[in-house]
Design a protein around this motif. Structure first.
Motif, PDB file in Angstrom:
ATOM      1  N   PRO A  36       0.824  -1.226   0.000  1.00 14.06           N
ATOM      2  CA  PRO A  36       0.000   0.000   0.000  1.00 14.06           C
ATOM      3  C   PRO A  36       0.851   1.266   0.000  1.00 14.06           C
ATOM      4  N   LYS A  37       0.365   2.284  -0.712  1.00 14.09           N
ATOM      5  CA  LYS A  37       1.097   3.552  -0.804  1.00 14.09           C
ATOM      6  C   LYS A  37       0.741   4.503   0.342  1.00 14.09           C
ATOM      7  N   ASN A  38      -0.496   4.414   0.826  1.00 14.10           N
ATOM      8  CA  ASN A  38      -0.946   5.339   1.870  1.00 14.10           C
ATOM      9  C   ASN A  38      -1.502   4.577   3.073  1.00 14.10           C
ATOM     10  N   GLY A  39      -0.754   3.598   3.539  1.00 11.09           N
ATOM     11  CA  GLY A  39      -1.200   2.806   4.670  1.00 11.09           C
ATOM     12  C   GLY A  39      -0.762   3.395   5.996  1.00 11.09           C
ATOM     13  N   LYS A  40      -0.995   2.628   7.055  1.00  8.34           N
ATOM     14  CA  LYS A  40      -0.614   3.058   8.404  1.00  8.34           C
ATOM     15  C   LYS A  40       0.907   3.102   8.553  1.00  8.34           C
ATOM     16  N   HIS A  41       1.593   2.220   7.817  1.00  7.68           N
ATOM     17  CA  HIS A  41       3.061   2.164   7.904  1.00  7.68           C
ATOM     18  C   HIS A  41       3.662   2.251   6.506  1.00  7.68           C
ATOM     19  N   LYS A  42       4.906   2.682   6.461  1.00  8.84           N
ATOM     20  CA  LYS A  42       5.622   2.781   5.188  1.00  8.84           C
ATOM     21  C   LYS A  42       6.925   1.992   5.271  1.00  8.84           C
ATOM     22  N   LEU A  43       7.136   1.094   4.311  1.00 10.79           N
ATOM     23  CA  LEU A  43       8.358   0.295   4.240  1.00 10.79           C
ATOM     24  C   LEU A  43       9.236   0.835   3.121  1.00 10.79           C
ATOM     25  N   GLU A  44      10.491   1.086   3.463  1.00 13.97           N
ATOM     26  CA  GLU A  44      11.455   1.586   2.482  1.00 13.97           C
ATOM     27  C   GLU A  44      12.670   0.668   2.471  1.00 13.97           C
ATOM     28  N   VAL A  45      13.139   0.326   1.275  1.00 13.89           N
ATOM     29  CA  VAL A  45      14.283  -0.576   1.134  1.00 13.89           C
ATOM     30  C   VAL A  45      15.416   0.167   0.431  1.00 13.89           C
ATOM     31  N   LYS A  46      16.616   0.097   1.015  1.00 10.96           N
ATOM     32  CA  LYS A  46      17.781   0.772   0.444  1.00 10.96           C
ATOM     33  C   LYS A  46      18.905  -0.239   0.229  1.00 10.96           C
ATOM     34  N   LEU A  47      19.632  -0.084  -0.875  1.00 14.91           N
ATOM     35  CA  LEU A  47      20.796  -0.907  -1.168  1.00 14.91           C
ATOM     36  C   LEU A  47      22.034  -0.023  -1.089  1.00 14.91           C
ATOM     37  N   VAL A  48      22.903  -0.310  -0.130  1.00 10.93           N
ATOM     38  CA  VAL A  48      24.096   0.520   0.069  1.00 10.93           C
ATOM     39  C   VAL A  48      25.335  -0.381   0.115  1.00 10.93           C
ATOM     40  N   PRO A  49      26.518   0.135  -0.265  1.00  6.60           N
ATOM     41  CA  PRO A  49      27.754  -0.648  -0.136  1.00  6.60           C
ATOM     42  C   PRO A  49      27.984  -1.057   1.317  1.00  6.60           C
ATOM     43  N   SER A  50      28.608  -2.200   1.513  1.00  5.63           N
ATOM     44  CA  SER A  50      28.807  -2.707   2.880  1.00  5.63           C
ATOM     45  C   SER A  50      29.633  -1.747   3.731  1.00  5.63           C
ATOM     46  N   THR A  51      30.470  -0.938   3.100  1.00  6.13           N
ATOM     47  CA  THR A  51      31.288   0.014   3.862  1.00  6.13           C
ATOM     48  C   THR A  51      30.436   1.085   4.535  1.00  6.13           C
ATOM     49  N   GLN A  52      29.179   1.238   4.087  1.00  4.74           N
ATOM     50  CA  GLN A  52      28.275   2.209   4.699  1.00  4.74           C
ATOM     51  C   GLN A  52      27.316   1.544   5.689  1.00  4.74           C
ATOM     52  N   GLY A  53      27.622   0.334   6.064  1.00  2.01           N
ATOM     53  CA  GLY A  53      26.697  -0.427   6.910  1.00  2.01           C
ATOM     54  C   GLY A  53      27.068  -0.474   8.367  1.00  2.01           C
ATOM     55  N   SER A  54      27.781   0.534   8.856  1.00  2.00           N
ATOM     56  CA  SER A  54      28.182   0.519  10.268  1.00  2.00           C
ATOM     57  C   SER A  54      27.929   1.876  10.906  1.00  2.00           C
ATOM     58  N   ASN A  55      26.973   1.906  11.836  1.00  2.00           N
ATOM     59  CA  ASN A  55      26.759   3.059  12.708  1.00  2.00           C
ATOM     60  C   ASN A  55      26.099   2.542  13.981  1.00  2.00           C
ATOM     61  N   ASP A  56      25.809   3.418  14.909  1.00  2.00           N
ATOM     62  CA  ASP A  56      25.308   2.984  16.215  1.00  2.00           C
ATOM     63  C   ASP A  56      23.958   2.268  16.117  1.00  2.00           C
ATOM     64  N   SER A  57      23.042   2.782  15.289  1.00  2.00           N
ATOM     65  CA  SER A  57      21.718   2.162  15.188  1.00  2.00           C
ATOM     66  C   SER A  57      21.798   0.775  14.546  1.00  2.00           C
ATOM     67  N   ILE A  58      22.665   0.631  13.542  1.00  4.35           N
ATOM     68  CA  ILE A  58      22.839  -0.676  12.891  1.00  4.35           C
ATOM     69  C   ILE A  58      23.466  -1.674  13.864  1.00  4.35           C
ATOM     70  N   LEU A  59      24.468  -1.224  14.602  1.00  5.12           N
ATOM     71  CA  LEU A  59      25.125  -2.098  15.571  1.00  5.12           C
ATOM     72  C   LEU A  59      24.162  -2.513  16.674  1.00  5.12           C
ATOM     73  N   ASP A  60      23.322  -1.596  17.130  1.00  2.47           N
ATOM     74  CA  ASP A  60      22.323  -1.929  18.156  1.00  2.47           C
ATOM     75  C   ASP A  60      21.345  -2.978  17.651  1.00  2.47           C
ATOM     76  N   LEU A  61      20.924  -2.849  16.384  1.00  3.38           N
ATOM     77  CA  LEU A  61      20.015  -3.832  15.795  1.00  3.38           C
ATOM     78  C   LEU A  61      20.674  -5.205  15.719  1.00  3.38           C
ATOM     79  N   PHE A  62      21.934  -5.241  15.282  1.00  2.00           N
ATOM     80  CA  PHE A  62      22.663  -6.513  15.186  1.00  2.00           C
ATOM     81  C   PHE A  62      22.794  -7.170  16.555  1.00  2.00           C
ATOM     82  N   ARG A  63      23.146  -6.383  17.575  1.00  2.00           N
ATOM     83  CA  ARG A  63      23.300  -6.932  18.925  1.00  2.00           C
ATOM     84  C   ARG A  63      21.980  -7.479  19.459  1.00  2.00           C
ATOM     85  N   LYS A  64      20.913  -6.741  19.212  1.00  2.00           N
ATOM     86  CA  LYS A  64      19.598  -7.170  19.697  1.00  2.00           C
ATOM     87  C   LYS A  64      19.202  -8.502  19.066  1.00  2.00           C
ATOM     88  N   TYR A  65      19.469  -8.626  17.782  1.00  2.00           N
ATOM     89  CA  TYR A  65      19.150  -9.871  17.070  1.00  2.00           C
ATOM     90  C   TYR A  65      19.985 -11.027  17.602  1.00  2.00           C
TER      91      TYR A  65
END
Length: 474
Positions: free
Chosen positions: A221-250
């Motif tokens: 859906p385009k105008n639903g309650k939630h919006k899902l966005e998918v991004k493709l980035v080089p692996s060198t851009q895949g490290s910051n505090d929020s990403i690390l927190d997600l990895f640890r939680k998992y």
């Protein structure tokens, strides 16, 4: 020398605990450390049953290890959506539209063993039904005579034998959906025939209406309650505090890792550092070839990351982690479907890129069984390096033995013999030379590494042993 792959052979090892069966000392593999590697060489490596973890590449010694591993790939162009795949996509789209969390009622059934004749839930219903039958039976009063009691015992209704009763109950359940489906088809026939259409027209219309993977994903859906966005980035851009927190939680919630195990350094060594040289030009897909992170954002919050390698012939799945709070969305399977769709999209401009590699298929690991449900899939013979359709016959063969050489009659077309040793390329004093030339130049200093170089060449194959540079110390 920037386009060369430079590797350092680590030899064989049977140390440590197996990550699948958790046994100590029974996991055997050979490994190499890739300082840098071009995507063509890594594509050739995974086609010889190698995989990477960070910069470390390894190949299991399948005939002498606790958990044999077979490289598995899906033919993305001919991928067939199963009913469960459709349900998962619809579930995600419904959540995006309405914001209602749908509980997964089938989670228990996925973990049941094959040996159970009837699912436990059905068994409890059967037991309840038998109890109800017995409750309805007449009971003799204390004042009844012995004769009356005997007659009652003779006429008492006996429950049918459990196996037959189980089977009849399951058969009745199985018939219901087929009757409904038959009724729907008959109604459809009547409507089409009323319009003067033939059965051939009906079949043609039915085929044209079959939804593809992309059709289901595009129903987001385009105008639903939630919006899902998918991004493709080089692996060198895949490290910051929020990403690390997600990895640890998992890791801590799903794999029960202690907090101290998931440091920033270990995370980057595992999922950020890649030996693959990022290449982006007019001969590559828009994002290029190399290692990437496929990031999933829900209302701006990162909830999942798929680590993938985009290679000349495939997208290769490396790892996936997500926020456990969203387990009800079955994000692991949903991400696999997204990655298959990405493969199909890249194929449009790069026809050689048509497969989706799911890593290793490990028959002894129940968590890996889901890979067999992504069809059509092919397993790599770990000795001959030929691909074989994973159908019911092959699946039964693999399950019947500890390790199966899938191609029993073939031979490795890229095998290495003693005569090929001198043609192996090595890196010595920052110079690329053939191993035979290195021995001749250093006549005064006898080298004792011939067995190691030969073992390395046999593991990677003749072509790669003459393309990659094996580091040699002085």
């Amino acid at each position: 020398m920037s386009n060369y792959s430079i590797v350092e052979y680590c030899g064989g090892s049977n140390d440590g605990k197996c990550g699948y069966c958790k046994q100590e000392g029974n996991y055997n593999s050979h490994g190499l450390w890739a300082h840098t590697m071009n995507v063509e060489d890594y594509q050739a490596l995974i086609n010889r049953n190698w995989r990477r973890s960070g910069q470390y590449c390894y190949i299991p010694q399948n005939n002498n290890t606790c958990c044999p591993m077979y490289t598995i790939k899906c033919d993305a162009l001919n991928f067939k959506l199963s009913r469960s795949h459709k349900k998962i996509i619809k579930k995600v789209n419904k959540y995006l539209k309405d914001g209602i969390e749908e509980k997964n009622h089938n989670s228990k059934s996925k973990t049941q063993t094959v040996s159970e004749p009837v699912p436990s839930k059905e068994k409890s219903k059967i037991d309840t039904n038998l109890m109800n039958i017995e409750k309805k039976l007449p009971t003799a009063s204390t004042s009844s005579s012995n004769t009356k009691q005997a007659q009652l015992n003779e006429t008492k209704i006996q429950p049918p034998p459990p196996p037959l009763f189980h089977q009849s109950l399951l058969n009745k359940k199985a018939l219901k959906p087929s009757k409904k489906k038959y009724a729907r088809v008959e109604k459809l026939k009547a409507r089409l025939l009323a319009k003067g259409l033939s059965l051939t027209d009906m079949k043609r219309r039915y085929v044209n209406k079959i939804k593809t993977l992309e059709d289901f994903l595009n129903e987001e859906p385009k105008n639903g309650k939630h919006k899902l966005e998918v991004k493709l980035v080089p692996s060198t851009q895949g490290s910051n505090d929020s990403i690390l927190d997600l990895f640890r939680k998992y890791q801590e919630k799903i794999h029960n890792d202690p907090p101290e195990k998931n440091s920033k350094k270990s995370y980057e060594r595992f999922l950020i550092n890649s030996p693959l040289q990022l290449r982006k030009d007019n001969k590559t897909p828009p994002h290029g070839f190399g290692s990437f992170h496929y990031q999933y954002y829900l209302d701006g919050e990162l909830i999942a990351v798929g680590v993938i390698d985009i290679l000349p012939e495939c997208i290769s799945s490396v790892y996936f982690y997500y926020n456990p709070d969203y387990s009800f969305l079955t994000l692991g399977t949903y991400a696999s479907l997204r990655e298959i769709a990405l493969t199909r999209e890249l194929y449009k401009t790069h026809p050689s890129l048509c497969n989706y590699y799911l890593g290793f298929y490990i028959p002894t690991c129940s968590k890996m069984r889901y890979k067999a449900n992504i069809k059509p899939s092919y397993l790599l013979c770990p000795e001959v390096y030929t691909w074989h359709l994973l159908d019911d016959k092959l699946s039964k063969e693999i399950d019947s033995v500890k390790y199966l050489r899938i191609n029993k009659n073939g031979s490795d077309s890229d095998s290495v013999t003693q005569n090929d040793l001198n043609n192996v390329y090595v890196l010595y004093n920052r110079t690329a030379v053939r191993y035979g030339d290195l021995k001749r130049v250093m006549k005064s200093k006898k080298r004792n590494d011939q067995d190691e170089v030969l073992e390395y060449a046999r593991k990677v194959g003749k072509s790669l042993s003459q393309n990659m540079l094996l580091y040699r110390s002085s």
